[in-house]
Scaffold this motif. Structure first.
Motif, short mmCIF file in Angstrom:
data_model
loop_
_atom_site.label_atom_id
_atom_site.label_comp_id
_atom_site.label_asym_id
_atom_site.label_seq_id
_atom_site.Cartn_x
_atom_site.Cartn_y
_atom_site.Cartn_z
N ALA A 160 91.47 -77.79 -68.59
CA ALA A 160 92.43 -77.09 -69.03
C ALA A 160 92.08 -75.71 -69.05
CB ALA A 160 92.58 -77.54 -70.67
N VAL A 161 90.86 -75.16 -69.18
CA VAL A 161 90.51 -73.81 -69.51
C VAL A 161 90.58 -73.32 -68.04
CG1 VAL A 161 88.50 -72.13 -69.60
CG2 VAL A 161 88.92 -74.06 -71.07
N LEU A 162 90.05 -73.81 -67.15
CA LEU A 162 90.09 -73.22 -65.52
C LEU A 162 91.69 -73.28 -65.00
CD1 LEU A 162 87.01 -74.94 -63.77
CD2 LEU A 162 87.31 -72.86 -64.75
N PHE A 163 92.44 -74.27 -65.42
CA PHE A 163 93.90 -74.08 -65.13
C PHE A 163 94.51 -73.01 -65.81
CE2 PHE A 163 98.32 -75.10 -65.51
CZ PHE A 163 98.80 -75.27 -64.14
N ASN A 164 94.24 -72.68 -67.09
CA ASN A 164 94.90 -71.76 -67.77
C ASN A 164 94.19 -70.23 -67.37
OD1 ASN A 164 96.86 -72.74 -69.96
ND2 ASN A 164 95.04 -73.41 -70.93
N TRP A 165 93.20 -70.52 -66.89
CA TRP A 165 92.61 -69.08 -66.39
C TRP A 165 93.60 -68.66 -65.16
CZ3 TRP A 165 86.43 -68.58 -65.03
CH2 TRP A 165 86.31 -67.32 -64.54
N GLY A 166 93.46 -69.52 -64.21
CA GLY A 166 94.41 -69.18 -63.17
C GLY A 166 96.03 -69.08 -63.31
N TRP A 167 96.29 -69.93 -64.22
CA TRP A 167 98.03 -69.86 -64.60
C TRP A 167 98.26 -68.63 -65.13
CZ3 TRP A 167 100.74 -73.06 -68.70
CH2 TRP A 167 102.25 -73.27 -68.20
N HIS A 168 97.37 -67.94 -65.99
CA HIS A 168 97.56 -66.52 -66.64
C HIS A 168 97.23 -65.38 -65.93
CE1 HIS A 168 98.39 -67.75 -70.92
NE2 HIS A 168 97.81 -69.14 -70.82
N MET A 169 96.34 -65.76 -65.07
CA MET A 169 96.02 -64.70 -63.86
C MET A 169 97.35 -64.71 -62.80
SD MET A 169 93.16 -62.79 -64.63
CE MET A 169 92.45 -62.37 -62.89
N VAL A 170 98.02 -65.52 -62.81
CA VAL A 170 99.09 -65.88 -61.59
C VAL A 170 98.46 -65.83 -60.57
CG1 VAL A 170 101.39 -65.12 -61.25
CG2 VAL A 170 100.53 -64.39 -63.39
N GLN A 171 97.35 -66.59 -60.34
CA GLN A 171 96.71 -66.95 -59.11
C GLN A 171 97.34 -68.35 -58.47
OE1 GLN A 171 92.32 -64.94 -60.33
NE2 GLN A 171 92.50 -66.40 -58.60
N ARG A 180 99.95 -70.44 -57.31
CA ARG A 180 100.96 -69.99 -56.44
C ARG A 180 101.69 -71.37 -55.58
NH1 ARG A 180 103.03 -64.39 -57.24
NH2 ARG A 180 101.27 -63.49 -58.43
N GLY A 181 102.86 -71.12 -55.31
CA GLY A 181 103.50 -71.93 -54.60
C GLY A 181 103.89 -73.29 -55.24
N LEU A 182 104.80 -74.37 -54.55
CA LEU A 182 105.35 -75.40 -55.18
C LEU A 182 104.36 -76.03 -55.81
CD1 LEU A 182 107.84 -77.31 -55.18
CD2 LEU A 182 107.26 -78.05 -53.49
N ASP A 183 103.14 -76.28 -55.36
CA ASP A 183 102.32 -77.26 -55.98
C ASP A 183 101.07 -76.39 -57.00
OD1 ASP A 183 103.20 -79.56 -54.83
OD2 ASP A 183 102.01 -79.03 -53.01
N GLU A 184 101.40 -75.29 -57.05
CA GLU A 184 100.44 -74.34 -58.09
C GLU A 184 98.99 -74.50 -57.55
OE1 GLU A 184 101.58 -75.41 -62.08
OE2 GLU A 184 103.39 -74.49 -61.76
N HIS A 185 98.89 -74.03 -56.19
CA HIS A 185 97.52 -73.97 -55.63
C HIS A 185 96.90 -72.63 -56.00
CE1 HIS A 185 97.65 -77.49 -53.22
NE2 HIS A 185 98.90 -77.38 -53.31
N PRO A 197 93.43 -76.63 -59.59
CA PRO A 197 92.78 -77.27 -60.56
C PRO A 197 93.41 -78.34 -61.56
CG PRO A 197 93.59 -75.06 -61.13
CD PRO A 197 93.83 -75.33 -59.85
N GLY A 198 94.79 -78.25 -61.65
CA GLY A 198 95.59 -79.21 -62.25
C GLY A 198 95.63 -80.62 -61.61
N MET A 199 95.30 -80.72 -60.29
CA MET A 199 95.64 -81.78 -59.61
C MET A 199 94.37 -82.54 -59.19
SD MET A 199 98.84 -81.17 -57.18
CE MET A 199 98.73 -82.82 -56.37
N LEU A 200 93.20 -81.51 -59.01
CA LEU A 200 91.81 -81.98 -58.32
C LEU A 200 91.09 -82.24 -59.49
CD1 LEU A 200 92.07 -79.86 -55.39
CD2 LEU A 200 92.74 -81.97 -55.45
N LEU A 201 91.13 -81.61 -60.64
CA LEU A 201 89.96 -81.93 -61.52
C LEU A 201 90.23 -82.97 -62.74
CD1 LEU A 201 89.09 -78.08 -62.32
CD2 LEU A 201 87.96 -79.64 -60.81
N ALA A 202 89.44 -83.55 -63.16
CA ALA A 202 89.27 -84.62 -64.19
C ALA A 202 89.36 -84.08 -65.42
CB ALA A 202 88.12 -85.63 -64.16
#
Length: 578
Positions: free
Chosen positions: A48-59, A61-66, A185-190
């Motif tokens: 959750a933390v790593l996803f939020n980090w990238g999500w808030h930095m707007v890193q 991108r794309g349909l799958d949010e890579h 991170p949302g798809m690849l991390l447990a």
């Protein structure tokens, strides 16, 4: 805000192309996947933390949010230390590539006694050197590169502690390789864990604190403290032995050129301290992010002078971004003379294409829409920009490539209704093979909207190019011959109106293109090599592709091409890239 538009007699493409919608020839929408990952409110686990980090930095991108931030251009002002003395900057430009790790920092400053100082600091993988001009010694006799083996780790720490790069390093420590093109991170991390491999998170004083190894630096550990609301790094502290390097960040916003707001968040204030002493104190002036062209080729003299350390944990990226090979077990169709028969209707899936609408990130501006995100994200995810396989231009052309890309809305041939040419048009959609010649038909709207449907009729009887023929065209002059099971097409005589690919990848009239088609069963291996000694340092070997029979019932029914027209020629007022 005005973007360049087009009209087409067969299809209303003005809006489609102005928005950069990637209608690839033969492309199909990606299959529907699982719903986007959304961290639960107040989730504190590492995923959750790593996803939020990238999500808030707007890193993301794309349909799958890579996680797709590949490179960054940065300019700033402030002071730094030179030989232990403060030096006031008159120039500071940092060019970073996170995918093939490297950074070039060009700066000039004035000391307290009025003495001017300037240099160019470079790190690329496990090599570090200083340059007197950008790209020194890449072209023999131009510039001087001075090996700096003792600062490799210092410069890698500076690279990986940056606000965008630190997330990448943390993901790598959690098991998502730096070289991976799929970095979601949302798809690849447990979920549910506080530690994944070598990256961990704890919460201190209500703030997430992430610990991870620094890629390529043995024994270096980074600790990033994140803002609990925005998940921007407030600080990244790197410890290696007795040396502690502390980076503090603040004043986050989109610092991109106002003509190209991309909504990626970056720090406006950057301070670097080594063992408590301030060595860099920067105020951001402008950034350019979105997979801009940044390369750090290592000069031969530096390679000869430095033995790379054993600490490079990241996977090296060279050549193609993926390897492909023929795997068909079907019998290979042949013509009467025994040659592989390439005839048929063919389909080649796009390379790294991730297109479609994306939900808005928490930090994006009011008025954000999923469709608008798709337009912005194409700056990140267009295959030629996203890399890592890019042509290596001569250093004197590096800024030109960036400028063309920044003004792609004005200069890209896609936006001026010109034929895409070879190799940009890609593989043919339909092939008709005869004994002594071959005919290629190309579909419309290749490369995300360009191309009006072209064809080529080429001799394959082994003849040579006519040296007296000096006409230049979009598709060039082509002669072909067979090398065993492979058809080799050799093309010269190109005009310089086309690009090799998105990203400002221009070429000269000296371009020489060799295409190779090797059929095995129901597959064709398509390989392309471009030589252009006028602008390229070395031949560019494009990522190979596999062609397979087109699965569409009307694949061979190529429509009559429409008449593309440009409008609003003088009113281009944005650098948003398509």
């Amino acid at each position: 805000m005005t973007v360049r538009g087009k009209t087409c007699s067969r299809m209303a493409l003005g809006l489609v192309l102005a928005l950069g919608w990637p209608l690839m020839a033969g492309a199909q929408p990606p299959p529907a996947g699982p719903p986007p990952y959304t961290p639960a409110p107040n989730a504190k686990d590492l995923k959750a933390v790593l996803f939020n980090w990238g999500w808030h930095m707007v890193q993301l991108r794309g349909l799958d949010e890579h996680e797709l931030a590949v490179s960054l251009e940065y300019t700033g002002k402030g002071t730094l230390q030179v030989d232990g003395q403060p030096c006031t900057l008159t120039k500071y430009r940092s060019s970073s590539n996170y995918q093939t790790p490297g950074q070039r920092i060009q700066y000039a400053c004035t000391r307290a006694n009025g003495q001017a100082y300037s240099t160019i600091e470079v790190v690329s993988g496990q090599y570090a050197w200083n340059e007197d001009i950008p790209g020194a010694e890449i072209i023999a006799g131009k510039g001087k590169a001075t090996p700096m083996p003792n600062v490799v780790q210092e410069r890698l720490i500076r690279l990986w502690a940056g606000p965008q790069a630190a997330l990448k390093a943390a993901l790598a420590g959690a098991g998502i390789a730096l070289s991976a093109t799929d970095r979601n991170p949302g798809m690849l991390l447990a979920g549910g864990a506080a530690k994944l491999k070598d990256t961990s998170v704890v919460w201190k004083g209500g703030k997430p604190v992430v610990t991870f190894p620094v890629p390529g630096v043995a024994g270096a550990t980074a600790v990033a403290t994140l803002d609990p609301k925005h998940y921007w790094p407030e600080s990244v502290v790197v410890t290696q032995g007795s040396t502690t390097t502390a980076f503090t960040y603040g004043d986050y916003k989109d610092w991109n050129n106002p003509l190209n707001p991309i909504e990626a968040q970056y720090a406006g204030k950057i301070t670097e301290k080594r063992n408590g002493q301030t060595v860099r104190d920067l105020t951001t002036e402008q950034t350019e992010t979105g997979s801009v062209y940044v390369v750090m080729p290592v000069p031969a003299s530096v390679r000869n002078a430095i033995t790379p350390g054993k600490a490079a944990e990241h996977e090296a990226l060279t050549g193609s971004d993926r390897q492909v090979k023929l795997e068909s077990k079907e019998p290979t169709p042949r013509t009467a003379d025994g040659k592989p028969d390439l005839s048929g209707n063919w389909f080649a899936a796009g390379m790294n294409w991730r297109y479609g609408n994306r939900r808005c990130s928490p930090e994006q501006l009011a008025g954000c829409s999923e469709a608008w995100n798709q337009t912005l994200d194409f700056e990140f995810e267009a295959p030629s920009r996203f890399g890592p396989n890019r042509p290596l231009y001569k250093p004197e052309h590096w800024d030109k490539v960036q400028q063309l890309d920044m003004w792609t809305n004005k200069y890209d041939p896609v936006m001026t209704c010109q034929p895409l040419g070879i190799p940009r048009h890609g593989a043919p959609r339909r092939i008709v093979q005869n004994k002594d010649d071959i005919i290629f038909f190309y579909g419309q709207y290749a490369d995300g909207g360009g191309g009006q449907g072209e064809y080529r009729i080429m001799p394959t009887d082994g003849r040579k190019h006519d040296p007296k023929k000096r006409e230049t065209t979009y598709m060039g002059s082509t002669v072909g011959h067979w090398e065993g099971e492979t058809l080799v097409l050799d093309s010269v005589g190109f005009n310089d109106f086309t690009w090799l690919a998105r990203g400002g990848f221009f070429h000269s009239e000296d371009m020489h293109v060799v295409e190779r088609f090797t059929r095995k069963g129901n597959e064709i291996l398509y390989e392309v090599t471009i030589e252009d000694p006028e602008v390229l340092v070395e031949p560019w070997v494009m990522t190979p592709r596999i062609l397979r029979p087109a699965p569409f019932p009307d694949a061979g029914l190529l429509p009559e091409r429409g008449n593309c027209e440009v409008y609003e020629l003088e009113d281009v007022a944005t650098q948003i890239r398509h």
